[in-house]
Design a protein around this motif. Structure first.
Motif, PDB file in Angstrom:
ATOM      1  N   ASP A 117      39.615  64.849  26.155  1.00  0.00           N
ATOM      2  CA  ASP A 117      38.658  64.774  25.095  1.00  0.00           C
ATOM      3  C   ASP A 117      39.163  65.356  23.802  1.00  0.00           C
ATOM      4  O   ASP A 117      38.857  65.023  22.346  1.00  0.00           O
ATOM      5  N   ASP A 118      39.457  67.093  23.912  1.00  0.00           N
ATOM      6  CA  ASP A 118      39.877  67.523  23.261  1.00  0.00           C
ATOM      7  C   ASP A 118      41.133  66.866  21.703  1.00  0.00           C
ATOM      8  O   ASP A 118      41.235  67.179  21.081  1.00  0.00           O
ATOM      9  N   VAL A 119      42.115  66.572  22.942  1.00  0.00           N
ATOM     10  CA  VAL A 119      43.656  65.932  22.270  1.00  0.00           C
ATOM     11  C   VAL A 119      42.887  64.796  21.236  1.00  0.00           C
ATOM     12  O   VAL A 119      42.975  64.979  20.132  1.00  0.00           O
ATOM     13  N   ALA A 120      41.586  64.045  22.200  1.00  0.00           N
ATOM     14  CA  ALA A 120      41.959  63.122  20.846  1.00  0.00           C
ATOM     15  C   ALA A 120      40.931  63.273  19.742  1.00  0.00           C
ATOM     16  O   ALA A 120      41.268  63.033  18.987  1.00  0.00           O
ATOM     17  N   ALA A 121      40.468  64.114  20.695  1.00  0.00           N
ATOM     18  CA  ALA A 121      38.974  64.950  18.895  1.00  0.00           C
ATOM     19  C   ALA A 121      40.077  65.209  17.802  1.00  0.00           C
ATOM     20  O   ALA A 121      39.663  64.746  16.721  1.00  0.00           O
ATOM     21  N   ALA A 122      41.284  65.743  18.109  1.00  0.00           N
ATOM     22  CA  ALA A 122      41.327  65.960  17.287  1.00  0.00           C
ATOM     23  C   ALA A 122      42.903  65.253  16.553  1.00  0.00           C
ATOM     24  O   ALA A 122      42.445  65.161  14.976  1.00  0.00           O
ATOM     25  N   PHE A 123      43.192  64.196  17.278  1.00  0.00           N
ATOM     26  CA  PHE A 123      43.337  63.101  16.290  1.00  0.00           C
ATOM     27  C   PHE A 123      42.698  62.850  15.538  1.00  0.00           C
ATOM     28  O   PHE A 123      42.834  62.117  14.039  1.00  0.00           O
ATOM     29  N   HIS A 124      41.337  62.492  15.794  1.00  0.00           N
ATOM     30  CA  HIS A 124      40.481  62.406  15.506  1.00  0.00           C
ATOM     31  C   HIS A 124      39.723  63.023  14.074  1.00  0.00           C
ATOM     32  O   HIS A 124      40.179  62.154  12.992  1.00  0.00           O
ATOM     33  N   LYS A 125      40.137  64.001  14.435  1.00  0.00           N
ATOM     34  CA  LYS A 125      39.305  65.444  13.471  1.00  0.00           C
ATOM     35  C   LYS A 125      40.954  65.135  11.916  1.00  0.00           C
ATOM     36  O   LYS A 125      40.609  64.943  10.984  1.00  0.00           O
ATOM     37  N   VAL A 126      42.175  64.935  12.480  1.00  0.00           N
ATOM     38  CA  VAL A 126      42.922  64.596  11.439  1.00  0.00           C
ATOM     39  C   VAL A 126      42.578  62.946  10.772  1.00  0.00           C
ATOM     40  O   VAL A 126      43.067  63.513   9.282  1.00  0.00           O
ATOM     41  N   TRP A 127      42.438  62.229  11.523  1.00  0.00           N
ATOM     42  CA  TRP A 127      43.030  61.042  11.111  1.00  0.00           C
ATOM     43  C   TRP A 127      41.029  60.560  10.434  1.00  0.00           C
ATOM     44  O   TRP A 127      41.880  60.012   8.791  1.00  0.00           O
ATOM     45  N   ASP A 128      40.161  61.718  10.265  1.00  0.00           N
ATOM     46  CA  ASP A 128      38.986  61.193   9.013  1.00  0.00           C
ATOM     47  C   ASP A 128      39.165  62.383   8.046  1.00  0.00           C
ATOM     48  O   ASP A 128      38.960  61.769   6.849  1.00  0.00           O
ATOM     49  N   ASN A 129      40.306  63.237   7.651  1.00  0.00           N
ATOM     50  CA  ASN A 129      40.528  63.533   6.812  1.00  0.00           C
ATOM     51  C   ASN A 129      41.558  63.515   6.446  1.00  0.00           C
ATOM     52  O   ASN A 129      42.510  64.221   5.399  1.00  0.00           O
ATOM     53  N   LEU A 130      42.099  62.371   6.448  1.00  0.00           N
ATOM     54  CA  LEU A 130      44.004  61.639   6.298  1.00  0.00           C
ATOM     55  C   LEU A 130      44.025  62.091   4.421  1.00  0.00           C
ATOM     56  O   LEU A 130      44.560  62.293   3.967  1.00  0.00           O
ATOM     57  N   ASP A 131      42.924  61.552   4.103  1.00  0.00           N
ATOM     58  CA  ASP A 131      43.070  61.245   2.165  1.00  0.00           C
ATOM     59  C   ASP A 131      42.648  62.717   2.212  1.00  0.00           C
ATOM     60  O   ASP A 131      43.936  62.695   1.264  1.00  0.00           O
ATOM     61  N   HIS A 132      42.197  63.770   2.202  1.00  0.00           N
ATOM     62  CA  HIS A 132      42.308  65.011   1.964  1.00  0.00           C
ATOM     63  C   HIS A 132      43.134  66.085   2.223  1.00  0.00           C
ATOM     64  O   HIS A 132      43.773  66.432   1.291  1.00  0.00           O
ATOM     65  N   LEU A 133      44.345  65.760   3.459  1.00  0.00           N
ATOM     66  CA  LEU A 133      45.637  65.634   3.975  1.00  0.00           C
ATOM     67  C   LEU A 133      46.539  65.394   3.532  1.00  0.00           C
ATOM     68  O   LEU A 133      47.553  66.463   2.234  1.00  0.00           O
ATOM     69  N   ALA A 134      46.295  64.400   2.518  1.00  0.00           N
ATOM     70  CA  ALA A 134      47.226  63.636   1.516  1.00  0.00           C
ATOM     71  C   ALA A 134      47.657  64.687   0.499  1.00  0.00           C
ATOM     72  O   ALA A 134      48.496  65.101  -0.663  1.00  0.00           O
ATOM     73  N   LYS A 135      46.327  64.399  -0.574  1.00  0.00           N
ATOM     74  CA  LYS A 135      45.840  65.317  -2.055  1.00  0.00           C
ATOM     75  C   LYS A 135      46.715  66.923  -1.593  1.00  0.00           C
ATOM     76  O   LYS A 135      47.427  67.475  -2.292  1.00  0.00           O
TER      77      LYS A 135
END
Ligand SMILES: *Cc1c(COP(=O)(O)O)cnc(C)c1O
Length: 440
Positions: free
Chosen positions: A419-437
């Protein structure tokens, strides 16, 4: 929308406590090792024409057990998959001037096995979805010099063997399966390893089951089995006594497995099915949590092939997410902890696998053996081997652009860990726009 701050940008990570280690041995292996220690016989091989030419009781029992499990006639234990590949190429009669077709997406030993017999490795591209060579990609590389093919069941998925074996029959080629990453794998219901003429397994400590170091070669061919046994154990010293007529490549090595490793290996083999089933369950669970993330595809498992997930290889498309693969991996690593006992390797997730093998210095510089640089510039090989960047476009695209590999699905990982592994992916994906900038 408020999303929690990414660890890579200074926020709190999803998890800090280390993931559990992968421990796949216990009391059974201790008892087995002690049984050998108590016997006082740690190896019983004799490198001569002798009753002990084939080794001691544990070695022979281990070979029988593995061969039976994989429905093969013969098991020939060796001290690594690397030495098993060397023995297999030698047993196939490969020599100077010959070509051996091999996958560029593998561990380096798959390609050096040809070099050891002064033959030239020729790299055939992989399928972009299974990462295996196919009959088509192999066929494109066949020349009158092709003697053998080393097929790699990469990441744990069995390659499409039927058309490959048909091609081999047409061109009189020896097929060697590198099964290091796919123990107990099957193809159309049949165990891999003796579908080709020889199959080689690894028992190094990274693999599904292990004996510290070790390996196993399987074959259904009596003649190849004899040659493998000879190369494993000082062929030159045994040939006269055994009445060996074909002395080609009968220059022996010492590739012998010890009795302790063979005793441990028998226990590991009994656990293999359960360990692999846990991997399958963990992958199924993780995939159920990761589906729907844009630009991220779960591995394709072809019809007829099994996948035993040595690594879980994801296909990432930066064209869809707008974020470079390396940036996403950096962000994922920041959210997740290292794995106990493998701390030095960091978080077990990364870009690609190994560089396409032809890009290694040994192939780029073509120095090879001695001052004449055999086999690359040998008088026996009038051609110029092709190792340029661009040689295998699917492999290069997979490695340099698309593949994300991880091992966070090994037995020992609980549902909460996954679940923690999956949570990390979801957190990163939720922040993709932010990460790109931020990371631009
Ligand atoms: C691990 C591995 C090898 C080498 O195995 P050793 O037992 O360490 O020699 C060879 N090929 C592949 C595909 C591997 O994964």
């Amino acid at each position: 929308m408020s999303v929690s701050q990414l660890a890579v940008l200074g926020g709190a990570p999803v998890r800090e406590a280390p993931f559990p280690p992968y421990v796949n041995f216990g009391n059974e292996e201790k008892l087995a090792a002690n049984r050998v220690l108590d016997s006082g016989v740690l190896s019983r091989f004799i490198g001569g024409h002798h009753a002990d030419f084939l080794g001691g009781d544990e070695v022979r029992a281990f070979e029988r057990a593995w061969a039976d499990l994989a429905e093969a006639r013969h098991g020939i234990s060796v001290n690594s998959n690397t030495s098993g590949l060397y023995a297999a190429v030698g047993a196939a009669g490969v020599g100077p001037g010959d070509e051996v077709i091999v996958s560029p997406y593998s561990m380096s030993a798959s390609a050096t096995a040809a070099l050891v017999f002064n033959a030239v490795p020729v790299f055939a591209d992989i399928d972009p979805e299974t990462y295996c060579m196919t009959a088509e990609t192999i066929s494109a590389r066949i020349t009158p010099r092709t003697k053998a093919v080393i097929v790699v069941h990469i990441f744990g998925q069995s390659c499409d063997m039927k058309p490959i074996m048909e091609l081999a029959a047409q061109h009189d080629l020896t097929i060697i399966e590198d099964c290091a990453q796919a123990p107990l794998g099957t193809y159309n219901g049949r165990p891999i390893g003796a579908i080709g003429h020889m199959g080689v397994f690894s028992l190094n400590y990274h693999k599904h089951i292990h004996t510290g170091e070790g390996g196993m070669v399987l074959t259904n061919d009596d003649h190849l089995a004899e040659r493998l046994q000879m190369i494993r154990n000082h062929a030159e010293a045994v040939a006269a006594g055994r009445g060996t007529e074909d002395l080609t490549n009968m220059i022996g090595f010492n590739f012998r497995l010890g009795e302790i490793e063979a005793a441990i290996g028998q226990e590991q083999l009994k656990k293999a099915r359960g360990l692999i089933d846990q991997r399958l369950e963990n992958v199924a669970y993780l995939e159920s949590r990761l589906t729907g993330l844009s630009g991220l595809k779960m591995p394709l498992v072809s019809e007829g092939s099994s996948h035993v997930y040595y690594v879980h290889a994801l296909d990432y498309d930066a064209g869809i997410t707008g974020v470079a693969r390396q940036t996403v991996i950096k962000a994922l690593k920041a959210e997740l902890p290292v794995t106990t006992r493998r701390e030095s390797e960091g978080v077990l997730i990364g870009a690609g696998y190994v560089k396409p093998l032809y890009l290694l210095p040994i192939f780029q510089q073509k120095v090879g053996y001695g001052s004449v640089a055999c086999p690359f510039a040998c008088p026996h090989y009038p051609l110029v081997p092709d190792y340029r960047l661009g040689l295998c476009p699917n492999c290069e695209d997979a490695h340099f652009n698309r593949v994300i590999t991880h091992e966070l699905m090994r037995p020992g990982m609980s549902r909460a860990d996954l679940d923690d592994v999956a949570a990390a992916f979801h957190k990163v994906w939720d922040n993709l726009d932010h990460l790109a900038k931020e990371m631009a």
